[in-house]
Design a protein around this motif. Structure first.
Motif, PDB file in Angstrom:
ATOM      1  N   VAL B 286       5.186   5.232  -2.404  1.00  0.00           N
ATOM      2  CA  VAL B 286       5.332   6.212  -1.344  1.00  0.00           C
ATOM      3  C   VAL B 286       6.533   7.114  -1.590  1.00  0.00           C
ATOM      4  O   VAL B 286       7.533   6.702  -2.146  1.00  0.00           O
ATOM      5  CB  VAL B 286       5.452   5.472  -0.002  1.00  0.00           C
ATOM      6  CG1 VAL B 286       6.064   6.322   1.054  1.00  0.00           C
ATOM      7  CG2 VAL B 286       4.099   4.985   0.430  1.00  0.00           C
ATOM      8  N   PRO B 288       9.827   8.658  -1.233  1.00  0.00           N
ATOM      9  CA  PRO B 288      10.994   8.039  -0.592  1.00  0.00           C
ATOM     10  C   PRO B 288      11.476   8.780   0.648  1.00  0.00           C
ATOM     11  O   PRO B 288      12.152   8.198   1.482  1.00  0.00           O
ATOM     12  CB  PRO B 288      12.058   8.041  -1.691  1.00  0.00           C
ATOM     13  CG  PRO B 288      11.536   8.858  -2.787  1.00  0.00           C
ATOM     14  CD  PRO B 288      10.063   8.967  -2.633  1.00  0.00           C
ATOM     15  N   THR B 289      11.111  10.042   0.799  1.00  0.00           N
ATOM     16  CA  THR B 289      11.553  10.726   2.014  1.00  0.00           C
ATOM     17  C   THR B 289      10.693  10.338   3.203  1.00  0.00           C
ATOM     18  O   THR B 289      10.904  10.823   4.299  1.00  0.00           O
ATOM     19  CB  THR B 289      11.511  12.248   1.846  1.00  0.00           C
ATOM     20  OG1 THR B 289      10.186  12.624   1.489  1.00  0.00           O
ATOM     21  CG2 THR B 289      12.471  12.711   0.804  1.00  0.00           C
ATOM     22  N   LEU B 290       9.719   9.497   2.967  1.00  0.00           N
ATOM     23  CA  LEU B 290       8.893   9.032   4.082  1.00  0.00           C
ATOM     24  C   LEU B 290       9.091   7.555   4.335  1.00  0.00           C
ATOM     25  O   LEU B 290       8.654   7.029   5.333  1.00  0.00           O
ATOM     26  CB  LEU B 290       7.418   9.196   3.717  1.00  0.00           C
ATOM     27  CG  LEU B 290       6.730  10.498   3.937  1.00  0.00           C
ATOM     28  CD1 LEU B 290       5.268  10.313   3.628  1.00  0.00           C
ATOM     29  CD2 LEU B 290       6.892  10.921   5.364  1.00  0.00           C
ATOM     30  N   ASP B 377       5.602   8.901 -10.903  1.00  0.00           N
ATOM     31  CA  ASP B 377       6.982   8.881 -10.441  1.00  0.00           C
ATOM     32  C   ASP B 377       7.629  10.249 -10.601  1.00  0.00           C
ATOM     33  O   ASP B 377       8.282  10.748  -9.710  1.00  0.00           O
ATOM     34  CB  ASP B 377       7.761   7.890 -11.309  1.00  0.00           C
ATOM     35  CG  ASP B 377       8.378   6.816 -10.471  1.00  0.00           C
ATOM     36  OD1 ASP B 377       7.820   6.536  -9.394  1.00  0.00           O
ATOM     37  OD2 ASP B 377       9.409   6.278 -10.888  1.00  0.00           O
ATOM     38  N   ARG B 380       6.330  12.813  -8.308  1.00  0.00           N
ATOM     39  CA  ARG B 380       6.854  12.610  -6.971  1.00  0.00           C
ATOM     40  C   ARG B 380       8.254  13.212  -6.853  1.00  0.00           C
ATOM     41  O   ARG B 380       8.565  13.899  -5.887  1.00  0.00           O
ATOM     42  CB  ARG B 380       6.921  11.108  -6.702  1.00  0.00           C
ATOM     43  CG  ARG B 380       6.659  10.764  -5.295  1.00  0.00           C
ATOM     44  CD  ARG B 380       6.556   9.287  -5.151  1.00  0.00           C
ATOM     45  NE  ARG B 380       7.655   8.600  -5.796  1.00  0.00           N
ATOM     46  CZ  ARG B 380       7.681   7.304  -6.013  1.00  0.00           C
ATOM     47  NH1 ARG B 380       6.658   6.569  -5.673  1.00  0.00           N
ATOM     48  NH2 ARG B 380       8.716   6.732  -6.574  1.00  0.00           N
ATOM     49  N   LEU B 381       9.055  12.984  -7.874  1.00  0.00           N
ATOM     50  CA  LEU B 381      10.409  13.526  -7.850  1.00  0.00           C
ATOM     51  C   LEU B 381      10.394  15.044  -7.784  1.00  0.00           C
ATOM     52  O   LEU B 381      11.137  15.660  -7.030  1.00  0.00           O
ATOM     53  CB  LEU B 381      11.175  13.084  -9.092  1.00  0.00           C
ATOM     54  CG  LEU B 381      11.701  11.663  -9.024  1.00  0.00           C
ATOM     55  CD1 LEU B 381      12.417  11.323 -10.312  1.00  0.00           C
ATOM     56  CD2 LEU B 381      12.640  11.515  -7.838  1.00  0.00           C
ATOM     57  N   ARG B 383       8.114  16.855  -6.628  1.00  0.00           N
ATOM     58  CA  ARG B 383       7.642  17.251  -5.316  1.00  0.00           C
ATOM     59  C   ARG B 383       8.782  17.251  -4.308  1.00  0.00           C
ATOM     60  O   ARG B 383       8.933  18.179  -3.533  1.00  0.00           O
ATOM     61  CB  ARG B 383       6.588  16.248  -4.877  1.00  0.00           C
ATOM     62  CG  ARG B 383       5.430  16.853  -4.181  1.00  0.00           C
ATOM     63  CD  ARG B 383       4.470  15.720  -3.895  1.00  0.00           C
ATOM     64  NE  ARG B 383       4.682  15.299  -2.534  1.00  0.00           N
ATOM     65  CZ  ARG B 383       3.754  15.436  -1.605  1.00  0.00           C
ATOM     66  NH1 ARG B 383       2.606  15.960  -1.923  1.00  0.00           N
ATOM     67  NH2 ARG B 383       3.975  15.033  -0.390  1.00  0.00           N
ATOM     68  N   ILE B 384       9.583  16.211  -4.371  1.00  0.00           N
ATOM     69  CA  ILE B 384      10.682  16.118  -3.421  1.00  0.00           C
ATOM     70  C   ILE B 384      11.631  17.280  -3.605  1.00  0.00           C
ATOM     71  O   ILE B 384      12.038  17.930  -2.654  1.00  0.00           O
ATOM     72  CB  ILE B 384      11.451  14.803  -3.607  1.00  0.00           C
ATOM     73  CG1 ILE B 384      10.541  13.631  -3.279  1.00  0.00           C
ATOM     74  CG2 ILE B 384      12.671  14.763  -2.720  1.00  0.00           C
ATOM     75  CD1 ILE B 384      11.136  12.323  -3.651  1.00  0.00           C
ATOM     76  N   MET B 387      10.266  20.235  -2.186  1.00  0.00           N
ATOM     77  CA  MET B 387      10.236  20.210  -0.727  1.00  0.00           C
ATOM     78  C   MET B 387      11.599  20.488  -0.119  1.00  0.00           C
ATOM     79  O   MET B 387      11.692  21.002   0.984  1.00  0.00           O
ATOM     80  CB  MET B 387       9.773  18.837  -0.240  1.00  0.00           C
ATOM     81  CG  MET B 387       8.368  18.506  -0.584  1.00  0.00           C
ATOM     82  SD  MET B 387       7.293  18.650   0.819  1.00  0.00           S
ATOM     83  CE  MET B 387       8.027  17.486   1.949  1.00  0.00           C
ATOM     84  N   THR B 388      12.658  20.100  -0.834  1.00  0.00           N
ATOM     85  CA  THR B 388      13.960  20.237  -0.207  1.00  0.00           C
ATOM     86  C   THR B 388      14.424  21.676  -0.155  1.00  0.00           C
ATOM     87  O   THR B 388      15.267  22.018   0.635  1.00  0.00           O
ATOM     88  CB  THR B 388      15.022  19.432  -0.967  1.00  0.00           C
ATOM     89  OG1 THR B 388      14.878  19.710  -2.339  1.00  0.00           O
ATOM     90  CG2 THR B 388      14.903  17.976  -0.698  1.00  0.00           C
ATOM     91  N   GLU B 389      13.876  22.495  -0.993  1.00  0.00           N
ATOM     92  CA  GLU B 389      14.338  23.873  -0.983  1.00  0.00           C
ATOM     93  C   GLU B 389      13.896  24.591   0.275  1.00  0.00           C
ATOM     94  O   GLU B 389      12.819  24.369   0.787  1.00  0.00           O
ATOM     95  CB  GLU B 389      13.782  24.600  -2.201  1.00  0.00           C
ATOM     96  CG  GLU B 389      14.620  24.356  -3.400  1.00  0.00           C
ATOM     97  CD  GLU B 389      14.161  25.152  -4.577  1.00  0.00           C
ATOM     98  OE1 GLU B 389      13.458  26.156  -4.382  1.00  0.00           O
ATOM     99  OE2 GLU B 389      14.503  24.765  -5.685  1.00  0.00           O
TER     100      GLU B 389
END
Lengths: 744, 601
Positions: B286, B288-290, B377, B380-381, B383-384, B387-389
């Motif tokens: 999953v 990690p921000t969730l 993995d 996913r990284l 993606r995160i 997403m943070t931008e």
């Protein structure tokens, strides 16, 4: 971009900046300059976190002679990860512009469960068993034995870490938990102990609130942090609750039974040691006579949770004589457990202050206040002496000792409430004794005293003057920012009536009315057919959500809803909820669309963002008041009224509305985003309730949207979505043109 | 569900001598080689026993029309009309008949001139038939063409479909992804009680069984373990239904008591261990921000008995009953997850065991894959970090464009016409279709080029009057949006739609039929067999019939529209002319050559 705020050059990793971000930074800088605390409210969706990170790191860079440490507290681990990845972005930008001078060390810290890489340990089920499994491999006595007998298993990662000793350090950089694990694997070092060690040296530390607020954890993790630190509590609208929970304990029958088992086990151990190694017990006794509750230099791997009382309140004197001997201490514990058991037999609800309780313990069980206060330290010492490593089995007795220590230490701000059964289920006996703290300022006081600047910030801190009173501090800066908008990116509405024009509410008398349940269901059904992608629904409690979802299922409404979107639901099981969320996101990503049912005050409402297509609409079903018959709440209200002159009703409304605002605020994260919010309860249309909502919501709440029925809301939603869609058209048209150019 | 093994179909139907006839009620029985009709009233004279060999074709009414009719035409010209009670019944019979006719047709034909008719009557599986019918039903234009040419006798059924193989296949291959997702419909465990006796009935269809297996791995596993060694299939489902019933009563204690007596029943009543294990594996994947599970690790306040008890979880139950508790929410989540995953297996639904096995296999493979996926993995990284931008503070990086895919041919036609007007080119539309799926990168590059060009030119140019620039921009923006408008489905403003309705319909019809005919026409060249020759001639005749009609249309419209219409018609006429020219040339060529080689080819 790079700009000056007074004497500080701020490095900001984006090409543009919102005006309120700039204003926020200016205020923050003033607070840092003044070395004082501050309270800042800024709407969600304005990039608060990056503004904070960017200013504080730049501030630290501009003052290389006197570096400040930056402690960033988040409520949850996933927020920690988010913050760290934003920091990574910022750090890369600073490196680009400043070169190696900008190098910092930033890391997240969490428990063993989230950091351990030893496969045998981390496979354990919960946090406590992971802790215990780790201790079984790394405790000093285990390692001593293993040195003689190679058959005793140890943890190779920990051994490697210990062997490298002073060389075991993290190179500068930003480390998320995952990065820490990866680095640990690479080097063969234990990431947990490495991180705990590096926290003292790091420039930026990101960890959970509790690592500062809960004395049990703060005592072992945060006690050596320097005074020249900036502490930030992000998303701090609930900070008062965290503070009071940190100092509260409850005891049930199961706890007492478990504690009795623990005591028996310890007494067996004592007997065994008497037979084999009597010297050890004598050594402990001597140490206690000398006035040392604990050996001063405990190896990190032996450290257990620290004393539950606040550091300033812990007695620095010798353990009283009558509990120095192990067996005497055990008999004191036995008497205490027996006494509490007796109190739990009561048929009526009882409420008393700590003083009265301590007096009654003294007369009935012969345990005085001082002995109570030392319970925790004495237990800790005994467990070390007995070399108990399966600490997860001893949580019950630990709870009892926590309780004893707290009740022996504090005389005000607490009360003890004994309830023989739950108010809502009087036929099921479930006696519970609760020591509840009412004064949020107690737990946070040491933080304000120890650190030069504490920043409390969130999207919802309204009314902003209440927080300094609740937490009892004097901010040098206290400001609330509004959102500057080029367009309406939120559209709040208040829905008061269902499709049949009857009022909807979760008020007690209307709550289980089938008409209201149906109207709520119809509302959702209308919305799922209109709104694309994700919809989030918040209910006032788990039991209400279960009830209403079941009734929707029985009446077939749920089936109709499912024809439009997939349905996911928050449950009390975090693993399941996490997976449900993950699937929800997938469903939104692939365009299938989904609805997520969640609970206000629940874990999802606290920390999960539903930005962009993950949440185009959020519906708050009802006003999330606390359960007003709860004795704990009543006691707290009484305390607030007596000490801070805060009226009960005001506090309840404030509390409910901050939760509601928090829930709906989850849908928006940037100004390019768009989200609608529906407050579905007739009580929101009343001025006294509504006015407690934060300004950034109120400023978008048009008068025409104050008293809607389902069909009107559906109409507005339809129009809103359409309008939003049309804003995208120009972009699409330009792209179309380019494709056309290309093909001709 | 037309099962291939299904040898006999029996349905209630009425036999009618004509469509208007009220008909004789009776039973229609279909077997592999014949159908029989027995009237309910034995004295009635209407009895039939006919071999499929003699049946030439079948027609039927569309689903949803007034009557569910099936018309079987005989070689000698007679026909049998049956009316069914509902459409599903009819469709079952229709499919059966279709395959039976095809089968008997092939068996019956002794030695046809095989070389002359290469793809006359392929044997159609029921599934194939179904697919074709479905396509026709979905696409009214296609249906019109089909009616015009196949039923009109210009093209054979096989020929018609041969050019649409791709359409058929595409449709078929896309199936598991899009067409039939699992129904998002929870099998409500609400049993059907009849009120009087104590009996409770559950309905299980293969679809439901698939759903149960997918949502409850423990039941699947139990099925594989127990059936057929320990119990029969029926016993198994009875037991399962009993367990479901116990759950629906929400009496946890009764459930526990029953489970204690019957260990097989206990499997259904207990919580699904496999799900729990699966969840534990999945949680590592999953985002990690969730990951809320990680929070538990940091939460020292909710140590057992620490902090304030949450107000809610007050469902106190003895721990011995704990495993028997099952919440509706859990079921809800699991259901949605399964639906989201979609149909993962490709097995005939009828065979319960193979369904169970296939599901077990895919699950296994999935979990094995999960364990060691480094790639995942990384993704996913990425993606995160994406997403943070904060997107609107950042200059855009990769444009988010999806390749266009135009589904409805009418839309396409509209847009092409509009293009033809704007560029005044006479492109025959086929060529453009290819270009529509421009990759993201290409689109972006071209856009970038345009922009850089403008930038460059803007620099060399002397300063532009801002008013002029504004005007141009304004005009452009309007043009773009209005163009967009045209290309959309606004019924009033499209070029075609400015024409009178009848003319428009006619034009569209002709356009599509010409397309179809031309396709077949050109595909029959070079002519190598007699069959192709006759086909080409037939097609040419058909086309020459349309030609004057087009002229007619051109002349019939009002003068102000004539130009537009002629612009529309012109490319069609040109294409037809080209075809005729080619045909004539070929005929001449052929006759010249036939002198040299008297025996044809």
């Amino acid at each position: 971009m790079k700009f000056q705020i007074e004497d500080v050059t701020v490095y900001f990793p984006y090409d543009n900046i919102y005006p309120e971000q700039y204003a926020y930074m200016v205020e923050l800088k003033r607070a840092l300059d003044a070395k004082g605390h501050c309270l800042l409210e800024m709407p969600t969706g304005t990039g608060k976190t990056i503004a904070l990170l960017s200013l504080i790191t730049s501030y630290a860079l501009s003052k290389p002679s006197n570096p400040i440490k930056f402690i960033y507290c988040t409520r949850t681990v996933h927020e920690m990860e988010k913050t760290l990845s934003e920091l990574k972005l910022l750090h890369n930008y600073q490196l680009q512009h400043l070169g190696p001078a900008a190098k910092i060390l930033a890391l997240g810290l969490s428990s063993r469960k989230n950091l351990c890489i030893n496969p045998t340990v981390v496979s354990a089920e919960n946090r406590d068993s992971v802790d215990a499994a780790c201790r079984k491999l790394t405790a000093s006595w285990v390692r001593e034995l293993a040195a003689e007998n190679p058959r005793i298993p140890t943890c190779s990662f920990f051994e490697n870490y210990e062997k490298s000793a002073s060389e075991a350090i993290l190179p500068p950089g930003v480390y998320t938990l995952q990065d820490l694990r990866a680095y640990g694997k690479l080097k063969g070092w234990c990431p947990y102990f490495l991180a705990r060690h590096m926290v003292q040296l790091a420039n930026v530390v990101v960890y959970s609130y509790q690592y500062l607020l809960d004395p049990k954890v703060a005592g072992i993790i945060s006690k050596e942090m320097q005074r020249e630190s900036v502490v930030v509590f992000d998303e701090a609208h609930n900070i008062d609750n965290v503070c009071i929970e940190a100092l509260s304990v409850s005891v049930r029958m199961q706890t007492l039974e478990g504690a009795t088992r623990n005591i028996n086990r310890m007494s067996q151990e004592i007997d065994r040691f008497k037979a084999t190694d009597a010297g050890r017990l004598r050594a402990e006794y001597n140490r206690l006579v000398e006035g040392l509750a604990l050996r001063g230099d405990l190896p990190a791997s032996d450290a257990w949770l620290a004393n539950p009382a606040l550091p300033n309140d812990i007695l620095k004197e010798a353990v009283p004589g009558n509990i120095r001997r192990a067996e005497h201490f055990l008999s004191v514990l036995r008497r205490l457990v027996q006494y509490i058991r007796g109190r739990l037999q009561t048929e009526n609800v009882e409420k008393e202050g700590p003083v009265a309780f301590v007096a009654s313990v003294n007369t009935q069980a012969g345990i005085d206040q001082k002995m109570l206060r030392f319970c925790y330290d004495r237990l800790h010492s005994l467990m070390l002496t007995l070399e108990i490593s399966d600490t997860d089995e001893f949580l019950h007795i630990q709870t009892i000792c926590d309780f004893a220590t707290l009740v022996g230490t504090y005389t005000r701000g607490f009360s003890i409430i004994i309830e023989p059964f739950d108010e809502r289920m009087p036929h099921i006996p479930d006696p519970v004794l609760q020591l509840c703290c009412h004064d949020a300022s107690l737990a946070i006081k040491p933080v304000f005293e120890r650190f030069q600047s504490v920043v409390i910030t969130s999207g919802t801190l309204s009314p902003i003057d209440l927080y300094p009173r609740l937490l009892n501090f004097n901010p040098v800066v206290s400001r609330s920012f509004t959102m500057s908008l080029t367009r309406d990116c939120i559209c709040p509405m208040v829905l008061t009536r269902g499709s049949d024009q009857l009022p909807v509410s979760t008020k007690y008398d209307l709550r289980s009315d089938p008409g209201v349940e149906k109207n709520y269901g119809k509302l959702l059904l209308e919305m799922v057919s209109v709104v694309p992608d994700g919809i989030v629904c918040f209910f006032v409690s788990y039991s209400y959500m279960d009830g209403i979802v079941n009734s929707w299922h029985e009446t077939g409404l749920l089936k109709e809803i499912m024809q439009h979107k997939l349905v996911f639901i928050e449950t009390q099981d975090v693993v399941e909820t996490t997976l449900a969320l993950d699937n929800y996101r997938k469903a939104c990503d692939c365009g299938r669309g989904a609805v997520f049912f969640s609970v206000a005050r629940g874990k999802v409402a606290e920390g999960i963002d539903f930005d962009r297509h993950y949440g185009r609409l959020v519906i708050m079903f009802g006003v999330p008041f606390q359960y007003t018959l709860s004795r704990i709440l009543l006691a707290r209200l009484e305390y607030l009224r007596d000490t801070f002159q805060i009226k009960e009703g005001d506090f309840l409304t404030f509390d409910a509305l901050r939760q509601a605002a928090q829930c709906v605020g989850r849908v928006i994260r940037s100004k390019a985003d768009y989200g609608m919010m529906i407050f579905a309860d007739k009580r929101y249309s009343r001025h006294d309730k509504r006015s407690k909502l934060p300004g950034w919501i109120l400023s978008h709440l048009r008068d025409a949207h104050l008293n809607l029925s389902t069909d009107m809301a559906a109409h507005i939603a339809r129009e809103g979505i359409k309008e939003e869609g049309s804003q995208m058209i120009i972009k699409v048209a330009v792209l179309d043109l380019s494709i056309a150019c290309d093909s001709t | 569900m037309a099962d291939k093994q299904q040898q006999v179909v029996v349905k209630r139907a009425r036999h009618k001598s004509s469509v208007k006839d009220p008909g004789t009620p009776g039973v229609l029985k279909l077997t592999k080689d014949r159908f029989t009709f027995m009237p309910n009233d034995p004295s009635s004279p209407v009895k039939h026993n006919v071999e499929f060999r003699t049946i030439k074709g079948h027609k039927f009414t569309k689903d949803g029309t007034k009557q569910a009719l099936l018309n079987l035409t005989q070689d000698q010209g007679g026909n049998y009309i049956f009316e069914f009670e509902n459409f599903p019944d009819r469709n079952v019979c229709k499919d059966f008949v279709a395959s039976a006719i095809a089968l008997s047709g092939e068996a019956g034909r002794t030695v046809p001139e095989k070389s002359a008719v290469p793809i006359q009557d392929e044997q159609l599986s029921a599934a194939e038939m179904e697919r074709r019918i479905k396509l026709l039903q979905e696409d009214s234009d296609l249906q019109k063409l089909h009616k015009q040419f196949v039923i009109g006798g210009i093209l054979s059924e096989a020929e018609f479909w041969a050019t649409r193989k791709k359409l058929l296949e595409q449709n078929y291959s896309r199936r598991p992804k899009q067409r039939v997702a699992l129904k998002n419909d929870m099998w409500s465990t609400k049993p059907l009680a009849d009120g009087q006796s104590n009996r409770v009935t559950f309905n299980l269809t293969p679809e439901i069984i698939l759903q149960i297996f997918a949502e409850k791995p423990a039941v699947r596993q139990a099925y594989l373990n127990f059936v057929p060694n320990k119990m029969t299939e029926k016993e198994f489902w009875t037991k399962y239904s009993r367990a479901e019933y116990l759950h629906s009563t929400k009496n946890v204690i009764a459930a526990a008591a029953e489970a204690a007596e019957d260990e097989e029943l206990a499997v259904f009543l207990k919580q699904d261990d496999m799900l729990v294990n699966e969840a534990r594996k999945k949680i590592r994947q999953v985002d990690p921000t969730l990951d809320m599970e990680a929070d538990e690790g940091d939460d020292y306040m909710h140590l057992p008995d620490h902090g304030l008890p949450r107000n809610d979880n007050k469902d106190v139950l003895d721990s011995q009953y704990e495993p028997y508790r099952r919440s509706f929410s859990q079921h809800l989540n699991q259901h949605a997850a399964v639906v989201l995953q979609g149909r993962v297996i490709d097995v005939e639904l009828g065979d319960t065991r193979s369904v169970a096995e296939a599901l077990a296999r895919t699950k296994h493979a999935e979990l094995a894959k999960d364990a060691s996926d480094v790639y995942l993995d990384k993704e996913r990284l990425e993606r995160i970090s994406r997403m943070t931008e904060i997107e609107d503070l950042q200059a855009p990086r990769d444009p988010a464009v999806a390749p266009l895919s135009i589904k409805d041919p009418r839309d396409y036609f509209d847009s092409q016409q509009a293009n033809a007007f704007s560029t005044l080119g006479d492109t025959v539309s086929g060529a453009k279709q290819l270009k529509c799926s421009v990759s993201t990168r290409e689109a972006y590059c071209s856009l970038k080029e345009c922009i850089s060009e403008i930038k460059f030119q803007g620099l060399t140019e002397p300063t532009i009057n801002s008013e002029v620039a504004f005007k141009v921009l304004n005009g452009l923006a309007q043009n773009i949006s209005s163009n967009k408008y045209h290309l959309g489905r606004n019924p009033n403003e499209s070029v075609l739609d400015s024409l009178p309705k009848i003319t428009r319909e006619e034009l569209l019809l002709h356009w599509s039929s010409i397309q179809e005919l031309l396709k077949h026409f050109w595909s029959s060249y070079p002519i190598t067999t007699k069959y192709l020759l006759t086909k080409a001639t037939k097609l040419k005749d058909a086309m020459s019939q349309i030609y004057p009609k087009l002229q007619e249309i051109k002349e019939s419209v009002q003068s102000d529209l004539r130009h537009q219409v002629s612009l529309l018609v012109q490319p069609m006429l040109q294409a037809l002319d080209a075809a005729f020219a080619h045909y004539d040339a070929d005929v001449q060529n052929r006759s010249a050559r036939s002198g040299e080689r008297p025996n044809g080819f």
